[in-house]
Design a protein around this motif. Structure first.
Motif, PDB file in Angstrom:
ATOM      1  N   ILE A 159       9.678  52.467 -66.466  1.00 33.52           N
ATOM      2  CA  ILE A 159      10.983  51.802 -66.517  1.00 33.52           C
ATOM      3  C   ILE A 159      10.765  50.290 -66.503  1.00 33.52           C
ATOM      4  CG2 ILE A 159      12.215  53.690 -65.385  1.00 33.52           C
ATOM      5  CD1 ILE A 159      12.076  52.125 -62.794  1.00 33.52           C
TER       6      ILE A 159
ATOM      7  N   LEU B 241      15.192  48.120 -57.190  1.00 35.36           N
ATOM      8  CA  LEU B 241      14.713  49.505 -57.225  1.00 35.36           C
ATOM      9  C   LEU B 241      14.629  50.010 -55.787  1.00 35.36           C
ATOM     10  CD1 LEU B 241      13.713  51.762 -59.118  1.00 35.36           C
ATOM     11  CD2 LEU B 241      11.384  50.883 -58.792  1.00 35.36           C
TER      12      LEU B 241
ATOM     13  N   VAL C 179      16.779  57.129 -61.392  1.00 38.58           N
ATOM     14  CA  VAL C 179      15.713  57.156 -62.387  1.00 38.58           C
ATOM     15  C   VAL C 179      15.447  58.604 -62.761  1.00 38.58           C
ATOM     16  CG1 VAL C 179      13.329  56.562 -62.897  1.00 38.58           C
ATOM     17  CG2 VAL C 179      14.730  55.026 -61.505  1.00 38.58           C
TER      18      VAL C 179
ATOM     19  N   THR D  19      13.281  61.160 -63.292  1.00 39.54           N
ATOM     20  CA  THR D  19      11.893  61.588 -63.098  1.00 39.54           C
ATOM     21  C   THR D  19      11.787  63.078 -63.372  1.00 39.54           C
ATOM     22  OG1 THR D  19      12.302  61.957 -60.742  1.00 39.54           O
ATOM     23  CG2 THR D  19      11.446  59.799 -61.375  1.00 39.54           C
TER      24      THR D  19
ATOM     25  N   ILE E 123      18.290  52.662 -59.191  1.00 40.23           N
ATOM     26  CA  ILE E 123      18.340  51.300 -59.721  1.00 40.23           C
ATOM     27  C   ILE E 123      19.731  50.726 -59.449  1.00 40.23           C
ATOM     28  CG2 ILE E 123      18.235  49.866 -61.779  1.00 40.23           C
ATOM     29  CD1 ILE E 123      16.204  51.697 -62.946  1.00 40.23           C
TER      30      ILE E 123
END
Length: 594
Positions: free
Chosen positions: A505, A513, A484, A486, A475
């Motif tokens: 998100i 992104l 992010v 994950t 991001i």
């Protein structure tokens, strides 16, 4: 008791071994002396009259003189049983005398060894080149060193086979402006005939494999070859005209197809047979002579030509012509192979480009941008962006194990399957990847794949994503640049049952992104932790004015993380290489939320 004498036959003197105390070297030396009695051809040592001369029988002399006719058979100059047959007075010629090598012979041998060593080094350097552009530049550099020139030009444009639709010209010591001046030389000034081209030569009928050195005029220009037969002349002329531009403006008077001899212009300024524009360009660029050779192989035919330019009026010596001819034969074979590889890579690149999206969809609230660079072998990395029902948007990036055409085909099948699952159940990325993993395990159990799928709702700026062994997205915004979080998961096809939770998100307005393939990290040549840090630093360095433009974001990140790739793309443009520090594909997909 007297020693029994050996029986004697007329004309034959039986061999008697020398005494044990007689040194062999003395016997050999006396027998090798052409003035010794044994070399005179007499069967005995008693005199020129033979065994019955004034000296009487020679039995005692034979026993007393070991260097005479009683030398054993097989020694140099001996008159043993094998050398005394015939008339008693026949002379025996002395053995061959090999003088020690003179300084001239040693210098010549040293020159041959030096030439062979130089050719071996140059051919090894050429063999190590991995792409067509590097091979052309290395061939020009080596040829210039062999003929004693400083500049050169090579052009490839086969009439048939690989490369016929993609001609290429590379200069050595010549910039784009110099090549532009050379292009202004009128084609009519070349005097090139249809017989100089492979297709025209084949149309004119079979000829000798190599007719030898071409007939030259007073200034070294080759005489015009005989015209083609009437039946083949129109077709040959048409094909020659089509191939004329492939040989540039300096390859005039090339020998006919089948001949690999070179053509020299030792004094361009004084050569009145050349076009005035040719002499004007030579004076402008500062070269006074040229030497051109065709590039031809038995399998591919004539694929192009090379020319080297001299600063002053000159021409290569016979030794230099021979060396550059040997090097040219090897270089042409290597260039022909590179043409085939470039054509195959270009075909694979075209195939995979057709399997990827031709354009990105336009969805209100989101702007998309992508960068895709193909590896040398055409790997299986891919991306996708597809509109979904109710104004949603699906974004995906993935890769298939392996490389080459097989991986490209598998990538196409995987991407098509993911699109189908995304349309049916795209709001649940975990379900999409689970179905994709099941399909991959049943249909292609020997393959593995990584993928990340994101379900976007632009009006609400809501993103649900799930990954299977893929790198986490990034991001990029004014107030944060972060990966992010994950969950860890295995690639598709690695476990009996794949499952991983999804992540939701909400990007803020103005944030981007960024999805990417692992090839972006691998091509840095650094460990993964440093590669991730390098990527984050590059994303944080995007100028604030450019953060509103997804194209500017991906371009800045690509150039910052892989600065060598841009130069590599320019150097290998058109060959399907895309090589820049590694062999993997690179994909960057950016979604900017407004």
């Amino acid at each position: 008791m007297t020693t029994p004498h050996l029986p004697k036959v007329a004309g034959i003197n039986p061999p008697v071994p020398p005494p044990a105390q007689t040194p062999a070297s003395a016997s050999a030396a006396s027998s090798a002396d052409p003035l010794s009695p044994s070399a005179s051809g007499a069967p005995g040592a008693g005199g020129p009259e033979g065994p019955e001369g004034p000296g009487g029988p020679d039995t005692s002399a034979s026993a007393a003189d070991p260097s005479g006719a009683a030398a054993p058979s097989g020694r140099p100059g001996s008159s043993g049983r094998s050398g005394s047959l015939g008339s008693p007075g026949a002379a025996v010629l002395p053995g061959p005398f090999l003088p020690p090598p003179t300084a001239v012979v040693q210098d010549r041998l040293a020159g041959w060894i030096s030439d062979l060593t130089a050719l071996q080094e140059l051919t090894e350097r050429l063999t190590r080149t991995a792409c067509l552009d590097d091979a052309l530049r290395e061939a020009l550099r080596a040829g210039a060193a062999l003929v004693g020139a400083r500049r050169g030009l090579v052009t490839l444009h086969p009439a048939t086979g690989p490369g016929r639709d993609h001609p290429v010209t590379v200069g050595f010591g010549l910039d784009h402006a110099d090549l532009g001046h050379i292009e202004t030389i009128p084609e009519a000034a070349q005097g090139t005939t249809p017989e100089a081209f492979p297709e025209a030569g084949r149309s004119a009928g079979p000829g000798p494999a190599d007719p030898g050195p071409p007939a030259t005029g007073r200034r070294g220009r080759r005489a015009t070859p005989p015209p083609a037969p009437e039946a083949a002349r129109p077709q040959a002329a048409h094909r020659a005209e089509r191939a004329l531009t492939s040989y540039g403006r300096l390859f005039d008077d090339l020998p006919p197809a089948g001949s690999r001899s070179g053509t020299a212009h030792p004094d361009i300024a004084a050569d009145e047979g050349l076009d005035p524009r040719h002499r004007e360009v030579a004076a402008r660029l500062g070269y006074g002579a040229s030497y051109a050779v065709p590039l031809e192989t038995e399998h591919a035919g004539r694929i192009g030509a090379a020319v080297w330019l001299y600063d002053e009026p000159s021409e290569p010596t016979e030794r230099q012509r021979r060396l550059v001819g040997l090097y040219r034969d090897h270089a042409t074979e290597h260039l022909a192979r590179q043409l085939e590889l470039a054509e195959a890579r270009r075909t694979v690149a075209t195939l995979r480009e057709e399997l990827l999206p031709s354009r990105l969809p336009r969805t209100p609230g989101v702007r998309l941008a992508v960068r895709h660079r193909t590896g040398p072998l055409g790997g299986g990395d891919w991306y996708d962006a597809l509109p979904l029902p109710e104004g949603a948007l699906g974004l995906a990036v993935g890769g298939v194990s392996g490389s080459g055409p097989g991986a490209v085909a598998a990538m196409g099948r995987l991407r098509a399957s993911l699109r189908a699952y995304a349309v049916m159940e795209g709001e649940d990325p975990v379900a999409v990847l689970s179905d994709l993993e099941l399909l991959l395990r049943l249909t292609e159990p020997s393959r593995a794949a990584t993928a990340i799928f994101a379900y976007c709702e632009p009006p609400d700026r809501k993103v649900i994503l799930a990954g299977a062994g893929h790198c986490p997205p990034l991001i990029i915004g004014d107030h944060r640049v972060e990966f992010v979080e994950t969950s860890l998961s295995a690639p598709l096809g690695m476990l009996a049952c794949w499952e991983a939770p999804s992540v939701e998100i909400e990007p803020a307005p103005g944030e981007t992104l960024l999805f990417y393939s692992d090839g972006l990290l691998h091509r840095t040549g650094q460990p993964m932790d440093r590669a991730f840090a390098r990527l984050r630093t590059a994303a944080a360095g995007v100028p604030k004015a450019a953060r509103r433009d997804p194209d500017a974001v991906v371009e800045h990140v690509l150039r910052t993380v892989l600065p060598q790739m841009e130069d590599a793309d320019k150097r290998h443009e058109g060959y399907g290489d895309g090589e820049g520090g590694g062999g993997e594909d690179v994909v960057l997909l950016a979604a900017h939320f407004e």
